[in-house]
Design an enzyme around this catalytic site. Structure first.
Site, short mmCIF file in Angstrom:
data_model
loop_
_atom_site.label_atom_id
_atom_site.label_comp_id
_atom_site.label_asym_id
_atom_site.label_seq_id
_atom_site.Cartn_x
_atom_site.Cartn_y
_atom_site.Cartn_z
N CYS A 142 0.85 -1.18 0.00
CA CYS A 142 0.00 0.00 0.00
C CYS A 142 0.89 1.24 0.00
CB CYS A 142 -0.87 0.02 1.25
SG CYS A 142 -1.75 -1.52 1.52
N ARG A 159 1.72 1.36 -6.06
CA ARG A 159 1.93 0.49 -4.91
C ARG A 159 0.67 -0.32 -4.58
NH1 ARG A 159 6.56 2.06 -2.01
NH2 ARG A 159 5.93 0.63 -0.39
N TRP A 216 -3.57 -2.13 -1.40
CA TRP A 216 -3.47 -3.42 -2.09
C TRP A 216 -3.92 -4.44 -1.05
CZ3 TRP A 216 -0.90 -8.10 -1.47
CH2 TRP A 216 -0.87 -8.95 -2.58
N ASN A 249 0.54 0.23 6.19
CA ASN A 249 1.03 -0.62 5.11
C ASN A 249 1.79 -1.76 5.78
OD1 ASN A 249 2.21 -1.73 2.82
ND2 ASN A 249 3.85 -0.21 2.73
N GLY A 250 1.37 -3.00 5.51
CA GLY A 250 2.04 -4.14 6.13
C GLY A 250 1.00 -5.19 6.52
N GLU A 301 11.42 -14.07 -18.97
CA GLU A 301 11.04 -12.67 -18.79
C GLU A 301 9.98 -12.25 -19.81
OE1 GLU A 301 11.23 -10.62 -16.57
OE2 GLU A 301 10.99 -8.66 -17.49
N LYS A 318 6.23 -10.93 -18.83
CA LYS A 318 5.69 -9.64 -19.29
C LYS A 318 4.31 -9.86 -19.90
CE LYS A 318 7.57 -7.43 -17.63
NZ LYS A 318 8.73 -7.66 -16.81
N GLU A 341 1.56 -10.94 -17.21
CA GLU A 341 1.18 -10.01 -16.15
C GLU A 341 0.36 -8.83 -16.66
OE1 GLU A 341 4.23 -7.89 -13.91
OE2 GLU A 341 5.58 -8.00 -15.60
N HIS A 385 10.40 -32.73 -23.16
CA HIS A 385 10.16 -33.48 -21.92
C HIS A 385 8.80 -33.15 -21.33
CE1 HIS A 385 14.23 -35.01 -21.98
NE2 HIS A 385 14.64 -33.78 -22.24
N LYS A 407 3.47 -2.67 -7.56
CA LYS A 407 4.85 -2.50 -7.99
C LYS A 407 5.84 -2.93 -6.91
CE LYS A 407 7.91 -0.85 -10.82
NZ LYS A 407 8.13 -1.69 -12.01
O1 M6R Z 1 11.31 -4.51 -6.82
P1 M6R Z 1 11.77 -5.90 -7.14
O2 M6R Z 1 12.67 -5.93 -8.31
O3 M6R Z 1 12.35 -6.59 -5.96
O4 M6R Z 1 10.44 -6.66 -7.53
C1 M6R Z 1 10.43 -8.02 -7.83
C2 M6R Z 1 9.17 -8.40 -8.56
O5 M6R Z 1 8.06 -8.14 -7.76
C3 M6R Z 1 9.02 -7.66 -9.89
O6 M6R Z 1 10.13 -7.82 -10.70
C4 M6R Z 1 7.76 -8.17 -10.64
O7 M6R Z 1 7.93 -9.48 -11.03
C5 M6R Z 1 7.45 -7.27 -11.85
N1 M6R Z 1 6.07 -6.88 -11.84
C6 M6R Z 1 7.67 -7.93 -13.14
O8 M6R Z 1 7.37 -7.10 -14.22
#
Ligand code: M6R
Length: 613
Positions: free
Chosen positions: A2, A27, A74, A100-101, A486, A490, A493, A509, A608
């Site tokens: 949050c 956030r 969040w 937040n937490g 990766e 992308k 998500e 496999h 994020k």
């Molecule tokens: O801030 P960080 O790099 O530690 O975050 C790790 C992941 O939460 C972050 O890379 C997440 O997978 C992204 N949304 C991917 O695009």
């Protein structure tokens, strides 16, 4: 996850709080709320939805006040709705709080408070804290700050909190454990927030609270920082170096697209002052002091999550190829709950864009207890991970606002390449001519990324083709396997299409069973040691009627002839392909998500900065 923000001073608090929420909306964005001190009451406005929904909800209301707090959520405990949104407040509207937490012992506390007669409105863990503060304050006749301190000492879990009360009409009470909290100083005013982005417009003078620290912020009074155990501790004032333009979309439709297009510059920023082709030098100031220990390391253990984990997988190849020291790459969330064997001559490298990821922080703590040397590779300056490590290097990619990580990834890989080259040279593991060739080539990478971006419209056409499929498989080998992972991350998500990354040779496999005419397969088949093998994998897909979208090195005709669609990337050394090959995959995911009408910058369920485990 949050975002929290608070203001006390002479200005109207509401516009500052709303702007702060917008800056931190990445956030969390399932609900939002604000509390303002108005006369002898704290007025609370909150609702499900985004910050813009809160603004609509507040239209026509009295929003005056010089003391206030605001929150963008969040959800963890309790679905996103108006009641579960923060701030939470006492039934007499005298105290309000944002958090937040996660309060892990909330059930036990809730039971005791219910028994004492407190009524709960929400399903959140946070609401126990407001009643606990109220209870301690009333029963023990304490002032608010002391009641907050004693309440927090009963909490198991993590928190960043800001509390306001009618009894302290100019005061913000702030505290943190696990989740970030930054205090900003103005002239006769204080700010507090989860993130520097919410403050930078008003002040550049900040203090980062450490774990289990709290402060009472009253304009005109000096800052005193205390621990939750009530000991006064020193604090240091830092200067924010963030640029406000970096927090705007700058003419792009989405932050993600802007951040993709920033990459030629951000990769250069990651190299600035660290790479000199003329002087034939690569050096990373942040690790110089620890270089000897790094060179003597028995092993590197890389801990990270999500995209940062994928950068770690690229580093595994780089470090083993160039430095010849064994590398293990671990999901931080798995590492922290195993009982890993860690030696005191191990070097643990934590990679994180935000520098706040809870699992990565916990992995660092574990490694620290076992005596390892810990390096951080972070983007956010002053973040918790940057401060929890012995040494490290910032990526200098600038604020990344889009939830999908793009420029942070290419900058992480750039810094890891620099680290590998620097240590390989110092350890005498790389021939001079190879070293020079590599640094010369590395310097050309930003221009090559620009060339790819200039051709972005070609990727849009492929996105048109992909957008209606339900599944996509990404294949790569060696340095390109993390790129496949990766690329798949992308796409899934932000477009919500199921996508999987796989090492190309592993396909037979299991995943090969999925291949038919409805399965697009994106294969990274650039020039490298396994190119021929990957071509064979492409044949295996084609034979089963799978559709091939290939990423090849410029000039390749063999794979082109086997492909339904082709993306060419400039020729480069295989160590640098992860940077070049990931750019078209970022664009592909972006265009597919836009064509499917998805919210690219704020995909559902995500945030994020993942500050809960
Ligand atoms: O801030 P960080 O790099 O530690 O975050 C790790 C992941 O939460 C972050 O890379 C997440 O997978 C992204 N949304 C991917 O695009």
């Amino acid at each position: 996850m949050c975002g929290i923000v608070g203001y006390t001073g002479n200005r109207e608090a509401f516009p500052i709080l709303i702007k702060g929420l917008h800056r931190m909306e990445y956030r969390g964005y399932d609900s939002a709320g604000v509390a303002l001190l108005q006369g002898d009451e704290v007025t609370v406005h909150k609702c499900r939805g985004k910050v813009s929904d809160l603004e609509d909800f507040c239209k026509g209301k009295d929003l005056s006040g010089h003391l206030g707090i605001a929150h963008t959520r969040w959800a963890t405990h309790g679905e996103p709705n108006d009641i579960n949104a923060h701030p939470h407040f006492t039934s007499d509207h005298k105290i309000a709080l944002i958090h937040n937490g996660i309060i892990e012992n909330h059930l036990v506390l809730r039971k005791a408070l219910e028994k004492a007669g407190y009524l709960f409105n929400s399903q959140t863990d946070t609401e126990v804290l407001i009643h606990l503060i109220e209870d301690i304050k009333k029963n023990e006749c304490l002032d608010l700050a002391e009641a907050v301190r004693l309440a927090l000492s009963q909490i198991i879990g993590t928190y960043a909190v800001i509390v306001i009360s009618v009894d302290n009409p100019n005061t913000l009470i702030v505290a943190r454990k696990g989740s970030p909290l930054i205090i900003g100083f103005g002239k006769d005013e204080y700010f507090a927030a989860s993130d520097a982005a919410a403050l930078v417009e008003y002040t550049r003078k900040v203090v980062y609270l450490n774990n289990e620290e709290m402060a009472v912020l009253t304009p005109g009074n000096d800052l005193i920082v205390k621990t939750i155990k009530n000991e006064i501790v020193p604090h240091s004032i830092q200067k924010l170096r963030m640029n406000i333009n970096e927090l705007e979309k700058g003419g792009f439709e989405h932050f993600m697209l802007k951040e993709i297009f920033e990459q030629p510059r951000t990769i250069r920023e990651s190299m600035r002052g660290r790479l000199s082709v003329e002087r034939e030098v690569v050096s990373l100031g942040g690790i110089v002091e620890y270089e000897e220990r790094l060179l003597q390391a028995r092993r590197f253990i890389i801990v990270a999550c999500g995209t940062s984990y994928h950068a770690g997988l690229v580093a595994e190849h780089l470090f083993e190829d160039l430095i010849r020291i064994p590398v293990e790459v671990e999901y931080a969330s798995e590492f922290r709950y195993r009982n890993p064997v860690i030696y005191d001559d191990d070097v643990v490298i934590a990679i994180s864009q935000s520098g706040e990821t809870a699992d990565t922080l916990a992995a660092i703590e574990l490694a620290r207890q076992k005596g390892a040397t810990i390096l951080g590779i972070c983007n956010v300056v002053g973040s918790s991970i940057a401060r929890a490590t012995h040494a490290g290097s910032y990526t200098h990619a600038g604020p990344e606002v889009g939830v999908a990580s793009t420029k942070a990834f290419t900058s992480q890989v750039t810094v890891l390449i620099l680290m590998a080259l620097c240590l390989a040279k110092r350890k005498g593991k790389i021939a001079k001519n190879k070293y020079i060739r590599l640094i010369e080539e590395l310097e050309t990478i930003p221009d090559k990324v620009q060339k790819l971006l200039d051709n972005a419209s070609a990727i849009e056409k492929i996105a048109q083709y992909i957008k209606d499929f339900n599944n996509v498989l990404y294949l790569g080998r060696n340095y390109n396997f993390p790129v496949a992972l990766e690329g798949a991350l992308k796409l899934k998500e932000i477009s919500y299409i199921h996508a999987e990354g796989y090492p190309a040779a592993e396909m037979k496999h299991g995943p090969i069973a999925l291949i038919d005419e409805n399965m697009p397969v994106i294969v990274i088949a650039t020039n490298n040691a396994t190119y021929e093998k990957v071509v064979s994998n492409i044949h295996e897909v084609k034979t089963r009627k799978g559709k091939i979208i290939s990423i090849v090195s410029e000039g390749n005709s063999e794979v082109r002839n086997l492909s339904d669609y082709v993306i060419e990337i400039p020729q480069t050394h295989e160590m640098f392909t992860p940077i070049l090959a990931s750019v078209p995959l970022q664009l592909l995911a972006y265009y597919v998500a836009v064509l499917r009408g998805k919210n690219v910058d704020q995909p559902r369920n995500l945030a994020k900065s993942v500050t809960v485990e």
